[in-house]
Design an enzyme around this catalytic site. Structure first.
Site, mmCIF file in Angstrom:
data_model
loop_
_atom_site.group_PDB
_atom_site.id
_atom_site.type_symbol
_atom_site.label_atom_id
_atom_site.label_comp_id
_atom_site.label_asym_id
_atom_site.label_seq_id
_atom_site.Cartn_x
_atom_site.Cartn_y
_atom_site.Cartn_z
ATOM 1 N N SER A 68 -9.621 7.736 -2.203
ATOM 2 C CA SER A 68 -10.139 6.951 -3.319
ATOM 3 C C SER A 68 -9.575 7.417 -4.659
ATOM 4 O O SER A 68 -8.361 7.466 -4.845
ATOM 5 C CB SER A 68 -11.666 7.035 -3.264
ATOM 6 O OG SER A 68 -12.282 6.290 -4.255
ATOM 7 N N GLU B 170 -7.364 2.515 -6.221
ATOM 8 C CA GLU B 170 -8.086 2.299 -4.959
ATOM 9 C C GLU B 170 -9.563 2.058 -5.264
ATOM 10 O O GLU B 170 -10.054 2.437 -6.343
ATOM 11 C CB GLU B 170 -7.900 3.523 -4.041
ATOM 12 C CG GLU B 170 -8.556 3.409 -2.669
ATOM 13 C CD GLU B 170 -8.262 2.103 -1.945
ATOM 14 O OE1 GLU B 170 -8.521 1.016 -2.510
ATOM 15 O OE2 GLU B 170 -7.786 2.158 -0.800
ATOM 16 N N ARG B 171 -10.238 1.411 -4.322
ATOM 17 C CA ARG B 171 -11.672 1.200 -4.447
ATOM 18 C C ARG B 171 -12.360 2.568 -4.645
ATOM 19 O O ARG B 171 -11.963 3.569 -4.023
ATOM 20 C CB ARG B 171 -12.164 0.524 -3.150
ATOM 21 C CG ARG B 171 -13.666 0.384 -3.022
ATOM 22 C CD ARG B 171 -14.175 1.265 -1.941
ATOM 23 N NE ARG B 171 -14.070 0.637 -0.647
ATOM 24 C CZ ARG B 171 -15.046 -0.090 -0.091
ATOM 25 N NH1 ARG B 171 -16.170 -0.285 -0.721
ATOM 26 N NH2 ARG B 171 -14.890 -0.593 1.103
ATOM 27 N N ARG C 56 -0.170 8.656 -5.887
ATOM 28 C CA ARG C 56 0.447 8.184 -4.645
ATOM 29 C C ARG C 56 1.042 6.778 -4.790
ATOM 30 O O ARG C 56 2.041 6.456 -4.147
ATOM 31 C CB ARG C 56 -0.532 8.286 -3.467
ATOM 32 C CG ARG C 56 -1.880 7.584 -3.635
ATOM 33 C CD ARG C 56 -2.849 8.100 -2.580
ATOM 34 N NE ARG C 56 -4.120 7.374 -2.497
ATOM 35 C CZ ARG C 56 -5.185 7.632 -3.249
ATOM 36 N NH1 ARG C 56 -5.140 8.575 -4.180
ATOM 37 N NH2 ARG C 56 -6.308 6.944 -3.074
ATOM 38 N N ARG D 163 0.884 -1.171 0.000
ATOM 39 C CA ARG D 163 0.000 0.000 0.000
ATOM 40 C C ARG D 163 0.921 1.221 0.000
ATOM 41 O O ARG D 163 1.880 1.269 0.785
ATOM 42 C CB ARG D 163 -0.898 0.010 1.233
ATOM 43 C CG ARG D 163 -1.811 1.207 1.261
ATOM 44 C CD ARG D 163 -2.683 1.248 2.501
ATOM 45 N NE ARG D 163 -3.507 2.446 2.505
ATOM 46 C CZ ARG D 163 -4.133 2.917 3.561
ATOM 47 N NH1 ARG D 163 -4.056 2.274 4.709
ATOM 48 N NH2 ARG D 163 -4.853 4.016 3.471
ATOM 49 N N HIS D 164 0.664 2.167 -0.892
ATOM 50 C CA HIS D 164 1.504 3.364 -1.014
ATOM 51 C C HIS D 164 1.786 4.019 0.348
ATOM 52 O O HIS D 164 1.064 3.794 1.328
ATOM 53 C CB HIS D 164 0.782 4.384 -1.902
ATOM 54 C CG HIS D 164 -0.553 4.775 -1.328
ATOM 55 N ND1 HIS D 164 -0.670 5.730 -0.354
ATOM 56 C CD2 HIS D 164 -1.799 4.290 -1.542
ATOM 57 C CE1 HIS D 164 -1.939 5.840 -0.003
ATOM 58 N NE2 HIS D 164 -2.650 4.970 -0.710
ATOM 59 N N ARG E 166 -16.234 0.563 4.956
ATOM 60 C CA ARG E 166 -14.798 0.460 4.700
ATOM 61 C C ARG E 166 -14.331 -0.970 4.479
ATOM 62 O O ARG E 166 -13.432 -1.208 3.684
ATOM 63 C CB ARG E 166 -13.990 1.030 5.887
ATOM 64 C CG ARG E 166 -14.127 2.500 6.116
ATOM 65 C CD ARG E 166 -13.300 2.928 7.319
ATOM 66 N NE ARG E 166 -11.886 3.030 7.050
ATOM 67 C CZ ARG E 166 -10.936 3.000 8.000
ATOM 68 N NH1 ARG E 166 -11.263 2.845 9.272
ATOM 69 N NH2 ARG E 166 -9.667 3.107 7.677
ATOM 70 N N TYR F 35 -14.849 5.022 -3.764
ATOM 71 C CA TYR F 35 -15.693 5.205 -2.570
ATOM 72 C C TYR F 35 -16.963 6.002 -2.852
ATOM 73 O O TYR F 35 -17.688 6.375 -1.920
ATOM 74 C CB TYR F 35 -14.886 5.856 -1.440
ATOM 75 C CG TYR F 35 -14.384 4.863 -0.397
ATOM 76 C CD1 TYR F 35 -15.289 4.136 0.368
ATOM 77 C CD2 TYR F 35 -13.029 4.662 -0.165
ATOM 78 C CE1 TYR F 35 -14.853 3.232 1.343
ATOM 79 C CE2 TYR F 35 -12.584 3.762 0.800
ATOM 80 C CZ TYR F 35 -13.502 3.046 1.546
ATOM 81 O OH TYR F 35 -13.079 2.161 2.502
ATOM 82 N N HIS G 257 -2.954 0.086 -3.378
ATOM 83 C CA HIS G 257 -3.746 0.796 -2.361
ATOM 84 C C HIS G 257 -4.276 -0.193 -1.317
ATOM 85 O O HIS G 257 -4.264 -1.400 -1.554
ATOM 86 C CB HIS G 257 -4.907 1.513 -3.034
ATOM 87 C CG HIS G 257 -4.447 2.484 -4.073
ATOM 88 N ND1 HIS G 257 -4.289 3.827 -3.811
ATOM 89 C CD2 HIS G 257 -4.059 2.301 -5.357
ATOM 90 C CE1 HIS G 257 -3.827 4.432 -4.901
ATOM 91 N NE2 HIS G 257 -3.689 3.528 -5.845
ATOM 92 N N ARG H 206 -13.602 10.452 7.962
ATOM 93 C CA ARG H 206 -14.115 9.199 8.534
ATOM 94 C C ARG H 206 -14.651 9.386 9.958
ATOM 95 O O ARG H 206 -15.676 8.830 10.320
ATOM 96 C CB ARG H 206 -13.022 8.131 8.551
ATOM 97 C CG ARG H 206 -12.598 7.663 7.173
ATOM 98 C CD ARG H 206 -11.498 6.622 7.296
ATOM 99 N NE ARG H 206 -10.906 6.305 6.013
ATOM 100 C CZ ARG H 206 -9.984 7.050 5.413
ATOM 101 N NH1 ARG H 206 -9.544 8.156 5.970
ATOM 102 N NH2 ARG H 206 -9.500 6.684 4.244
HETATM 103 O O1 LIG Z 1 -9.371 5.741 -0.275
HETATM 104 C C1 LIG Z 1 -8.782 5.932 0.807
HETATM 105 O O2 LIG Z 1 -8.928 6.945 1.470
HETATM 106 C C2 LIG Z 1 -7.817 4.854 1.322
HETATM 107 C C3 LIG Z 1 -8.507 3.696 1.952
HETATM 108 O O3 LIG Z 1 -9.380 4.091 2.906
HETATM 109 P P1 LIG Z 1 -9.969 3.036 3.953
HETATM 110 O O4 LIG Z 1 -10.557 1.890 3.192
HETATM 111 O O5 LIG Z 1 -8.817 2.602 4.858
HETATM 112 O O6 LIG Z 1 -11.008 3.823 4.699
HETATM 113 O O7 LIG Z 1 -7.132 4.319 0.242
HETATM 114 P P2 LIG Z 1 -5.566 4.425 -0.005
HETATM 115 O O8 LIG Z 1 -5.013 5.399 1.000
HETATM 116 O O9 LIG Z 1 -4.974 3.046 0.201
HETATM 117 O O10 LIG Z 1 -5.423 4.865 -1.431
#
Ligand SMILES: O=C(O)[C@@H](COP(=O)(O)O)OP(=O)(O)O
Length: 285
Positions: free
Chosen positions: A49, A114-115, A87, A35-36, A141, A117, A213, A125
């Site tokens: 995200s 990243e997922r 990142r 994870r970055h 999450r 969101y 991520h 959060r």
């Molecule tokens: O999207 C984000 O804010 C975080 C993950 O958030 P959480 O699932 O831990 O809430 O992703 P990342 O920092 O790995 O790119």
């Protein structure tokens, strides 16, 4: 002596748990997932995200430390995969620079992003936990098949994301890109890339680093380690800590993934990420 791109004398000194002789004989491939390093919005505790935040100053240090650690363990990468978010790309740069392996080819795909969101992007959060409860924030999450509400054109970051040139270079048309994703949906879009692009390189004997991520890495771990929908809820990844997966000839994992580094520090970093979803205000560093 070289074995799978890693100096044998060094691999025996992994601090966490020394692999047994038989185990080592069965290991055919070693894969590093990452994870970055900390991004600017990780620090502010906001869902980042698909918003393209850069690494924070601490995030740069994390990535550099990670590179130094991997170098001390003797890793020699042949290929690096990243998302198309800065990142994860910057993290790969810093890791490779510290290792003196800047020449190693890198490849970026939105499928490692990243997922998505959805409507939660940009929100804090801890404030969300105050308004909706910690359980709901944890469900958003960490659960496998809960999709957050989708992002709409009225969202403050909608246009910044979808008018970004990088998304017109994807292997799906702009309108087919996600507007929100569960972890399951992340796995659905990531899996073809793993199967068609990354796994064949690993099987060719390449030592691969995937700099991605928190949730795209969780999705890949779920698939590779066959983690149940229930158990994946408890898998949390800290920023900048390399995760080692040892695989057999069919890319099946031999034992559980291992975080490389000081285990006490890593456990504290995991707790810090979990605590981001608590209703109490998060103390900034
Ligand atoms: O999207 C984000 O804010 C975080 C993950 O958030 P959480 O699932 O831990 O809430 O992703 P990342 O920092 O790995 O790119």
């Amino acid at each position: 002596m070289q074995l799978l791109g890693i100096r044998w004398c060094v691999i025996r000194h992994y601090s966490c748990c020394k692999p047994k002789e038989n185990h080592n004989k069965m290991v055919k491939y070693r894969l590093i997932l990452l994870r970055h390093g900390e991004g600017a919005w990780n620090k502010e505790n906001r869902f980042c995200s698909w918003v393209d935040q850069k690494l924070s100053r601490d995030g740069v240090k994390e990535a550099q430390n990670c590179g130094r650690h991997l170098k001390s363990l003797g890793f020699e990468f042949d290929l690096v995969f990243t998302s198309i978010l800065s990142r994860s790309i910057q993290t790969a740069w810093h890791v490779l620079e510290e290792m003196g392996q800047e020449w190693v080819p890198t490849e970026a795909s939105w499928r490692l992003n990243e997922r998505h969101y959805g409507a939660l992007i940009g929100l804090n959060r801890a404030e969300m936990a105050l308004n909706h409860g910690e359980e709901q924030v944890k469900r958003w999450r960490r659960s496998y098949d809960v999709t957050p509400p989708p992002i709409t054109e009225a969202h403050p970051y909608y246009h910044e994301i979808y008018s970004d040139r990088r998304y017109s270079h994807c292997d799906v048309p702009l309108e087919k890109l996600p507007k929100a994703e569960s972890l399951k949906e992340v796995l659905d879009r990531l899996l073809p890339y793993w199967n068609e692009r990354i796994a064949p390189e690993v099987k060719r004997g390449k030592t691969v680093l995937i700099s991605a991520h928190g949730n795209s890495t969780r999705a890949l771990l779920k698939h590779l380690e066959n983690i149940s929908d229930e158990a994946i809820v408890n898998v949390t990844l800290p920023t900048g800590i390399p995760v080692l997966l040892e695989l057999d000839e069919n890319l099946r994992p031999l034992g559980q993934h291992r975080f490389l580094g000081d285990q006490e520090v890593i456990q504290a970093a995991i707790k810090k990420v979990e605590d981001q979803g608590k209703a109490t205000p998060v103390v900034k560093k």
